[in-house]
Design an enzyme around this catalytic site. Structure first.
Site, PDB file in Angstrom:
ATOM      1  N   VAL A 123       0.806  -1.220   0.000  1.00 23.69           N
ATOM      2  CA  VAL A 123       0.000   0.000   0.000  1.00 23.69           C
ATOM      3  C   VAL A 123       0.838   1.269   0.000  1.00 23.69           C
ATOM      4  CG1 VAL A 123      -1.971  -1.113   1.111  1.00 23.69           C
ATOM      5  CG2 VAL A 123      -0.234   0.034   2.530  1.00 23.69           C
TER       6      VAL A 123
ATOM      7  N   TYR B 241       2.878   6.617  15.149  1.00 23.12           N
ATOM      8  CA  TYR B 241       1.643   5.883  14.855  1.00 23.12           C
ATOM      9  C   TYR B 241       0.430   6.777  15.075  1.00 23.12           C
ATOM     10  CZ  TYR B 241      -1.918   2.205  15.217  1.00 23.12           C
ATOM     11  OH  TYR B 241      -3.040   1.418  15.057  1.00 23.12           O
TER      12      TYR B 241
END
Length: 247
Positions: free
Chosen positions: A63, A153
């Site tokens: 991705v 994150y």
């Protein structure tokens, strides 16, 4: 597979990170509702596609790579016109800020955030032509929690919420919605390395005292990708058993 209400019949859904865990559960759920599913992962998730049966196709996609998204947009035409995209693939190494290097930062952002832009770039034209489409990004309830070592994150997962809100404004006139789902700690292979004590300390802060299961996330995704949610866009739905606190 056993079928239920056919709310997604006539639609083609592409799901990333569908080889296991939440992504696999989402692929199964969409297929049960009648969608043709394109299951993708770093290695083509053949097991997921085989379990679903003839309504599924497995594709290999990194991705973070634009050429892979372009290739997927071309190959998907053999299945049909993709009008549902669920970006679930994620990368989440724990790195205290003093140990966080640029390579890890960039891989985290590329995997967790760039993928949403690239999926829109390559599948939005088809949705606009059909005047119907659904984008769902899988973020994380960690954006509202105090967990050390996850600045990269959290930045990427907050970015998903922001991107979807912006995308929603750009595509609303074409019958397309863009929303985000924020799961809590979920029982998958990715979370398996955590000790039982660590897991208990997490779900101990929830209203529902148990670890989430991948299937717990699918209801929100099914709703947001259905006609029932046609007037819901730019939103972030938290699915974490009541841990996330607004404020």
């Amino acid at each position: 597979m056993k079928t239920s209400i056919r709310t997604h019949e006539g639609h083609v859904a592409l799901v990333t990170g569908a080889g296991q865990g939440i992504g696999q559960a989402i692929a199964f759920a969409l297929a049960e509702r009648g969608a043709r599913v394109i299951a993708t992962d770093l290695k083509a998730p053949q097991a997921t596609a085989r379990t679903i049966g003839p309504m599924a196709t497995a594709l290999q996609i990194d991705v973070t790579q634009e050429e892979d998204w372009h290739s997927a947009s071309v190959k998907s035409r053999d299945v049909g016109e993709v009008d549902i995209v669920v970006n679930n693939a994620g990368y989440f190494p724990n790195r205290p800020i003093e140990e966080l290097d640029l390579a890890t930062w960039r891989k985290t952002i590329a995997t967790n955030l760039d993928s949403h832009f690239l999926s829109a770039k390559y599948f939005l034209p088809t949705m606009r032509k059909k005047k119907w489409g659904r984008f769902v990004g899988i973020s994380s309830n960690m954006v509202g929690l105090a967990i050390p070592g996850m600045s990269h994150y959290i930045a990427s997962k907050m970015g998903i919420i922001g991107f979807m809100r912006g995308l929603a404004n750009d595509v609303a006139n074409d019958g397309i919605t863009a929303n985000t789902v924020l799961p809590g700690l979920t029982n998958t292979l990715a979370t398996a390395p955590q000790s039982e004590e660590q897991k208990r300390s997490t779900w101990g802060q929830q209203a529902i005292k148990r670890l989430g299961e991948p299937e717990d996330v699918t209801g929100a995704v099914l709703f947001l990708t259905s006609n029932d949610a046609a007037f819901i866009t730019g939103q972030a739905i938290v699915v974490d058993g009541g841990q996330y606190r607004i404020g």
